[in-house]
Design an enzyme around this catalytic site. Structure first.
Site, PDB file in Angstrom:
ATOM      1  N   LYS A 174      40.047  41.918  44.209  1.00  0.00           N
ATOM      2  CA  LYS A 174      39.192  41.206  43.246  1.00  0.00           C
ATOM      3  C   LYS A 174      40.069  40.228  42.458  1.00  0.00           C
ATOM      4  O   LYS A 174      40.837  40.633  41.584  1.00  0.00           O
ATOM      5  CB  LYS A 174      38.514  42.173  42.263  1.00  0.00           C
ATOM      6  CG  LYS A 174      37.414  41.433  41.496  1.00  0.00           C
ATOM      7  CD  LYS A 174      37.083  42.021  40.157  1.00  0.00           C
ATOM      8  CE  LYS A 174      37.886  41.506  39.002  1.00  0.00           C
ATOM      9  NZ  LYS A 174      37.784  40.061  38.708  1.00  0.00           N
ATOM     10  N   GLU A 249      50.481  46.806  36.332  1.00  0.00           N
ATOM     11  CA  GLU A 249      51.512  45.788  36.045  1.00  0.00           C
ATOM     12  C   GLU A 249      50.951  44.946  34.917  1.00  0.00           C
ATOM     13  O   GLU A 249      50.061  44.124  35.142  1.00  0.00           O
ATOM     14  CB  GLU A 249      51.774  44.927  37.284  1.00  0.00           C
ATOM     15  CG  GLU A 249      52.284  45.687  38.489  1.00  0.00           C
ATOM     16  CD  GLU A 249      53.727  46.140  38.334  1.00  0.00           C
ATOM     17  OE1 GLU A 249      54.380  45.761  37.351  1.00  0.00           O
ATOM     18  OE2 GLU A 249      54.185  46.915  39.190  1.00  0.00           O
ATOM     19  N   CYS A 283      54.031  36.890  33.171  1.00  0.00           N
ATOM     20  CA  CYS A 283      54.296  38.180  32.520  1.00  0.00           C
ATOM     21  C   CYS A 283      55.769  38.316  32.186  1.00  0.00           C
ATOM     22  O   CYS A 283      56.140  38.814  31.139  1.00  0.00           O
ATOM     23  CB  CYS A 283      53.839  39.325  33.412  1.00  0.00           C
ATOM     24  SG  CYS A 283      54.586  39.277  35.044  1.00  0.00           S
ATOM     25  N   GLU A 386      51.975  39.232  22.787  1.00  0.00           N
ATOM     26  CA  GLU A 386      52.417  38.546  23.997  1.00  0.00           C
ATOM     27  C   GLU A 386      51.994  37.077  23.879  1.00  0.00           C
ATOM     28  O   GLU A 386      50.816  36.792  23.643  1.00  0.00           O
ATOM     29  CB  GLU A 386      51.783  39.166  25.247  1.00  0.00           C
ATOM     30  CG  GLU A 386      52.241  38.447  26.509  1.00  0.00           C
ATOM     31  CD  GLU A 386      51.650  39.004  27.806  1.00  0.00           C
ATOM     32  OE1 GLU A 386      50.503  39.509  27.781  1.00  0.00           O
ATOM     33  OE2 GLU A 386      52.345  38.930  28.836  1.00  0.00           O
TER      34      GLU A 386
HETATM   35  P1  NAD Z   1      43.140  40.308  32.408  1.00  0.00           P
HETATM   36  O1  NAD Z   1      43.628  41.674  32.091  1.00  0.00           O
HETATM   37  O2  NAD Z   1      42.164  39.694  31.500  1.00  0.00           O
HETATM   38  O3  NAD Z   1      42.499  40.248  33.869  1.00  0.00           O
HETATM   39  C1  NAD Z   1      43.208  40.699  35.011  1.00  0.00           C
HETATM   40  C2  NAD Z   1      42.191  41.111  36.081  1.00  0.00           C
HETATM   41  O4  NAD Z   1      41.533  42.307  35.629  1.00  0.00           O
HETATM   42  C3  NAD Z   1      41.090  40.087  36.341  1.00  0.00           C
HETATM   43  O5  NAD Z   1      40.766  40.097  37.721  1.00  0.00           O
HETATM   44  C4  NAD Z   1      39.935  40.632  35.513  1.00  0.00           C
HETATM   45  O6  NAD Z   1      38.664  40.208  35.978  1.00  0.00           O
HETATM   46  C5  NAD Z   1      40.117  42.124  35.696  1.00  0.00           C
HETATM   47  N1  NAD Z   1      39.532  42.965  34.648  1.00  0.00           N
HETATM   48  C6  NAD Z   1      39.371  42.666  33.334  1.00  0.00           C
HETATM   49  N2  NAD Z   1      38.795  43.702  32.691  1.00  0.00           N
HETATM   50  C7  NAD Z   1      38.588  44.681  33.613  1.00  0.00           C
HETATM   51  C8  NAD Z   1      38.026  45.989  33.572  1.00  0.00           C
HETATM   52  N3  NAD Z   1      37.569  46.503  32.433  1.00  0.00           N
HETATM   53  N4  NAD Z   1      37.975  46.716  34.705  1.00  0.00           N
HETATM   54  C9  NAD Z   1      38.449  46.206  35.864  1.00  0.00           C
HETATM   55  N5  NAD Z   1      38.990  44.964  35.982  1.00  0.00           N
HETATM   56  C10 NAD Z   1      39.057  44.209  34.867  1.00  0.00           C
HETATM   57  O7  NAD Z   1      44.477  39.424  32.548  1.00  0.00           O
HETATM   58  P2  NAD Z   1      44.590  37.878  32.746  1.00  0.00           P
HETATM   59  O8  NAD Z   1      44.286  37.212  31.454  1.00  0.00           O
HETATM   60  O9  NAD Z   1      43.856  37.463  33.975  1.00  0.00           O
HETATM   61  O10 NAD Z   1      46.168  37.750  33.067  1.00  0.00           O
HETATM   62  C11 NAD Z   1      47.140  37.663  32.090  1.00  0.00           C
HETATM   63  C12 NAD Z   1      47.763  39.015  31.809  1.00  0.00           C
HETATM   64  O11 NAD Z   1      48.291  39.569  33.005  1.00  0.00           O
HETATM   65  C13 NAD Z   1      48.949  38.894  30.860  1.00  0.00           C
HETATM   66  O12 NAD Z   1      48.930  39.945  29.939  1.00  0.00           O
HETATM   67  C14 NAD Z   1      50.137  39.013  31.799  1.00  0.00           C
HETATM   68  O13 NAD Z   1      51.340  39.428  31.176  1.00  0.00           O
HETATM   69  C15 NAD Z   1      49.636  39.991  32.793  1.00  0.00           C
HETATM   70  N6  NAD Z   1      50.420  39.911  34.020  1.00  0.00           N
HETATM   71  C16 NAD Z   1      51.258  40.942  34.351  1.00  0.00           C
HETATM   72  C17 NAD Z   1      52.065  40.856  35.475  1.00  0.00           C
HETATM   73  C18 NAD Z   1      52.994  41.980  35.870  1.00  0.00           C
HETATM   74  O14 NAD Z   1      53.367  42.052  37.031  1.00  0.00           O
HETATM   75  N7  NAD Z   1      53.382  42.851  34.949  1.00  0.00           N
HETATM   76  C19 NAD Z   1      51.996  39.719  36.285  1.00  0.00           C
HETATM   77  C20 NAD Z   1      51.134  38.684  35.921  1.00  0.00           C
HETATM   78  C21 NAD Z   1      50.335  38.802  34.782  1.00  0.00           C
END
Ligand code: NAD
Length: 484
Positions: A174, A249, A283, A386
């Site tokens: 997804k 992650e 991230c 962050e």
């Molecule tokens: P997000 O958490 O808003 O969304 C990530 C994914 O999760 C999306 O596909 C979203 O639709 C889905 N999602 C959101 N709520 C959900 C729920 N309740 N249940 C299931 N799925 C759900 O993150 P974002 O804004 O898309 O990305 C940025 C964040 O991701 C930052 O905090 C960044 O640090 C983190 N990130 C971490 C890594 C890592 O490897 N540690 C890598 C890249 C990004």
């Protein structure tokens, strides 16, 4: 109009609802994508469940061959795919090429591991039976879900698809609802290689409906999420009643420490790429910079001069000319958040040394001039939250203990770097910095060969490396006794 990929077919959302996907550089609609819900999640899970037994029994050489064939198909179209990624995500074309190449390298890495998975044979004490011995088998966990954010949609899809397929697990990807287009094209190309229907699916929709439905579905045995720490909390809570395996992650606030003996120009480049790649939306970006007082002035002067030369712009406009530049932030809300974090620091006395405003005459996109900020109060949001954008707070420190204490004073623990040629400093940092990864004189970068993951609010478990494969297997202990 883009469609989802379920059970070897392109399909619309069952609701018929669609969402517009817009270019962050100019707001233009690039395409529409389905807005799936729990019904689409259920269809994808059903197809993956049906595919599981045969896929788990498919020879590992064949699984690797299919991945490599899919990789070749993606390579043939890499420039078009990179252009599409730039249009939907915003990052410069050169960075999109880099991201897709990184994805391909990771997929090849896992295809290469397919034939190298090993179980164990364990000698057992003779008390129960003199001839007993144990075998630890590795069995695929079953249907997996991979939930991916918008900042690196392709590499972070690959870190889930690669190990799942090699381990014999069907997977449902997804993507974030604002970046599904390149992902769908690549999932289609991988399937064109001949992957059986149901093994590799892609559903599109919001996290709160489709994402949650996948996490809560009782037939999904494992969820790999890359996303924010808040989403990680929700996913862990949703998965708990089903005892699902989760890998999370999550966010980070990586510190970078530069010691007096460091190679300053290399460290300045490390900070530049570390903080401003992907417009700071990474991230493992360098989010706090700690400079020893001896080199503070020289470092800041060089950094500010280079950051001032960045030209935010449409990521496609200089596609053939890879010099310093930056795309827009991915959404208007993302830019608003970064601006609010910067304003909070300024209100508490910080000084913006360069950038930090919207460029003139570019109001059609979410552009923002990259910033370096000094005299930042430790209670500012630039430190406590962050910061997912191109703003870098710099701090002066007098000794390593102080730098490490400040580096560790955060709820996150993803990565960190130290820049020094002094082995004592490097060793101390390796032992004492609280993070899942540490780079010494090296850019913050996630190698496919090394386990990648954070501690504290940065998550649980690892992706990348042979270690990631273990998360897609259940170890089964089998004792052979009484074999006379
Ligand atoms: P997000 O958490 O808003 O969304 C990530 C994914 O999760 C999306 O596909 C979203 O639709 C889905 N999602 C959101 N709520 C959900 C729920 N309740 N249940 C299931 N799925 C759900 O993150 P974002 O804004 O898309 O990305 C940025 C964040 O991701 C930052 O905090 C960044 O640090 C983190 N990130 C971490 C890594 C890592 O490897 N540690 C890598 C890249 C990004």
């Amino acid at each position: 109009m883009a469609k989802m990929y379920i059970n070897g077919e392109w399909v619309d959302a069952q609701s018929g609802v669609t969402t517009e996907i817009r270019n962050p550089s100019n707001g233009a609609v690039i395409d529409t994508a389905p807005s799936g819900d729990a019904r689409d999640a259920a269809a994808a899970v059903e197809s993956a469940k049906n595919a599981f037994k045969a896929w788990a029994a498919t020879a590992v050489e064949e699984r690797a061959r299919l991945i490599n064939k899919g990789v070749a198909l993606v390579k043939e179209q890499i420039k078009d795919l990179a252009g599409l990624l730039t249009k939907e995500q915003g990052k410069p074309f050169m960075e999109s090429m880099g991201e897709i190449n990184h994805f391909l390298h990771g997929m090849e890495f896992y295809a290469g591991l397919a034939t190298k998975v090993r179980g164990q044979q364990v000698p057992l004490p003779p008390s129960m039976n003199p001839n007993s011995y144990g075998v630890i088998m590795k069995q695929p966990v079953g249907v997996c879900a991979g939930i991916v954010p918008w900042n690196f949609p392709i590499t972070l899809m690959g870190t889930k698809v690669g190990p799942a397929m090699v381990a014999g697990c069907p997977i449902i990807i997804k993507p974030a609802s604002s970046t599904p287009l390149t992902t769908l094209k690549i999932i289609g190309l991988l399937n064109e290689a001949g992957i059986p229907p149901g093994v590799l699916n892609c559903v599109v929709g919001s996290g709160s409906t489709l994402g949650e439905a996948l996490v809560k579905h009782s037939d999904v045995r494992r969820v790999a999420l890359t996303g924010s720490s808040e989403t990680g909390k929700s996913v862990m809570q949703l998965a708990a009643p089903y005892f699902k395996r989760v890998t999370l992650e999550l966010g980070g606030s990586d510190p970078m420490i530069v010691c007096p003996d460091a190679d300053i120009s290399k460290a300045v480049s490390g900070a530049m790429i570390g903080r401003y790649w992907n417009a700071g939306q990474a991230c493992l970006a360098v989010k706090r910079l700690y400079l020893f007082e001896e080199i503070y002035d020289e470092f800041v002067e060089k950094l500010v001069a280079k950051v001032g030369r960045y030209e935010p712009g449409d990521g496609m406009s200089k596609a053939e000319k890879p010099f310093i530049r930056m795309g827009p932030l991915h959404t208007a809300a993302q830019r608003d958040e970064v601006e609010a974090q910067l304003k909070d620091a300024v209100d508490k006395g910080a000084e913006v040394l360069v950038g930090g405003n919207r460029p003139d005459g570019m109001s059609e996109g979410h552009f923002f001039k990259p910033a370096v900020v000094a005299n930042v109060n430790e209670t500012s949001k630039l430190v406590t939250e962050e910061v997912f954008g191109p703003v870098l707070p710099v701090f002066k420190v007098t000794e390593l203990d102080e730098a490490i204490a400040k580096a560790n004073n955060t709820e996150w623990g993803l990565g960190a770097s130290i820049w020094t040629n002094n082995m004592k400093y490097a060793n101390k940092a390796a032992r004492e910095i609280q993070s899942g990864m540490l780079w010494v004189n090296q850019l913050h970068f996630g190698y496919d060969e090394m386990p990648f993951g954070g501690i504290k609010a940065s998550g649980i478990g690892h992706e990348h490396g042979p270690e990631a494969l273990d998360y897609y297997f259940e170890p089964k202990s089998v004792v052979f006794g009484g074999l006379e």
